[in-house]
Design an enzyme around this catalytic site. Structure first.
Site, PDB file in Angstrom:
ATOM      1  N   CYS A 271       0.859  -1.176   0.000  1.00 35.15           N
ATOM      2  CA  CYS A 271       0.000   0.000   0.000  1.00 35.15           C
ATOM      3  C   CYS A 271       0.892   1.222   0.000  1.00 35.15           C
ATOM      4  CB  CYS A 271      -0.912  -0.004   1.225  1.00 35.15           C
ATOM      5  SG  CYS A 271      -1.903   1.499   1.424  1.00 35.15           S
TER       6      CYS A 271
ATOM      7  N   CYS B 102      -1.325   3.770  -6.832  1.00 36.41           N
ATOM      8  CA  CYS B 102      -2.106   3.065  -5.810  1.00 36.41           C
ATOM      9  C   CYS B 102      -2.154   1.608  -6.230  1.00 36.41           C
ATOM     10  CB  CYS B 102      -3.516   3.652  -5.711  1.00 36.41           C
ATOM     11  SG  CYS B 102      -4.654   2.689  -4.675  1.00 36.41           S
TER      12      CYS B 102
END
Length: 259
Positions: free
Chosen positions: A70, A177
């Site tokens: 992440c 992302c």
């Protein structure tokens, strides 16, 4: 060997599938916090507490390494995760692939969450790695959530909106992302530039995880690796949404239920 990955949701599938491709014999532990999705708008303290909770749940399975799959958690929580787990469990963070995208030459667009776009962190990466290339930061509101829940209409709308903000002369798009890597094909189709290259981080992160534990890639190894799924701290089934993506299909293991 056993490698754990954490993320707010199914964005970790990209790095997990890359690891499965490099080491089909590796056991994987996927720990996420879908009840807390998205992490981006949360305070750094709240996000870090959630990342630590995911890490502790994964650490109970005694992995050889932990991948923070992440970007946002890597920005705000990597130091805390390393302070708690290392040196016993090496912790590998995720960084947007700005450097290789810029090295390819030509203008670059970085697609990222609204919380990351324009942030001091991302601007710092651009300054350090863009190598003088022209960079456009493109916010993608709603895209990570749409990918998380496999909402095809919302994915299409969010991708189209971001594509409209992407300059028509870009040579590369950085997927800032991890969720976005699951819909890379749709992004490539939507960006109005023939032959545009997309740069994700999954392959590089998977390779780094193996290096940190001194393991070589062995894609020819027997596919004996197991899969453990942890959602909000509880061992669970693989979310059905995961199977809507090629990376989720690549992880499916006989005996692991699907919710």
């Amino acid at each position: 060997m056993k490698i754990a990955l954490l993320d707010s949701g199914i964005g970790l599938l990209a790095a997990a599938a890359a690891l499965r491709g490099l080491r089909p014999d590796a056991d994987l532990v996927l720990s996420s916090n879908p009840d807390g999705m998205p992490w981006g708008p949360r305070t750094p303290q709240d996000l870090t507490e959630r990342a630590l909770a995911c890490a502790r749940a994964a650490a109970a399975h005694r992995p050889d390494a932990l991948v923070v799959a992440c970007n946002t958690a890597s920005v705000h929580s990597l130091a805390a995760l390393r302070a708690e787990l290392e040196p016993g469990i090496p912790v590998i963070g995720t960084v947007p692939a700005i450097k290789p995208a810029a090295a390819a030459g030509g203008p670059v667009a970085i697609w990222a969450t609204p919380a990351t776009t324009g942030s001091e962190y991302q601007r710092g990466l651009i300054a350090e790695f863009a190598q003088g290339a022209e960079v456009t930061e493109v916010p993608c509101p709603g895209l990570a959530d749409a990918v998380q829940w496999a909402d095809q209409a919302a994915i299409g709308a969010a991708v189209a909106a971001a594509a409209a903000l992407t300059p028509r002369d870009v040579k590369a798009v950085v997927l800032g992302c991890t969720h976005y890597e699951l819909v890379a094909d749709r992004i490539r189709e939507a960006v109005p530039v023939p032959g545009v290259s997309l740069y994700g981080s999954a392959e590089a992160v998977a390779a780094q995880a193996l290096r940190r534990i001194g393991a070589d890639p062995m894609p020819q190894a027997a596919r004996t690796g197991t899969l453990t799924v942890i959602l909000n701290g509880q061992e669970s089934a693989l979310p059905a949404q995961a199977l809507g993506y090629a990376q989720g299909q690549a992880l499916r293991v006989p005996g692991v239920p699907v919710a």
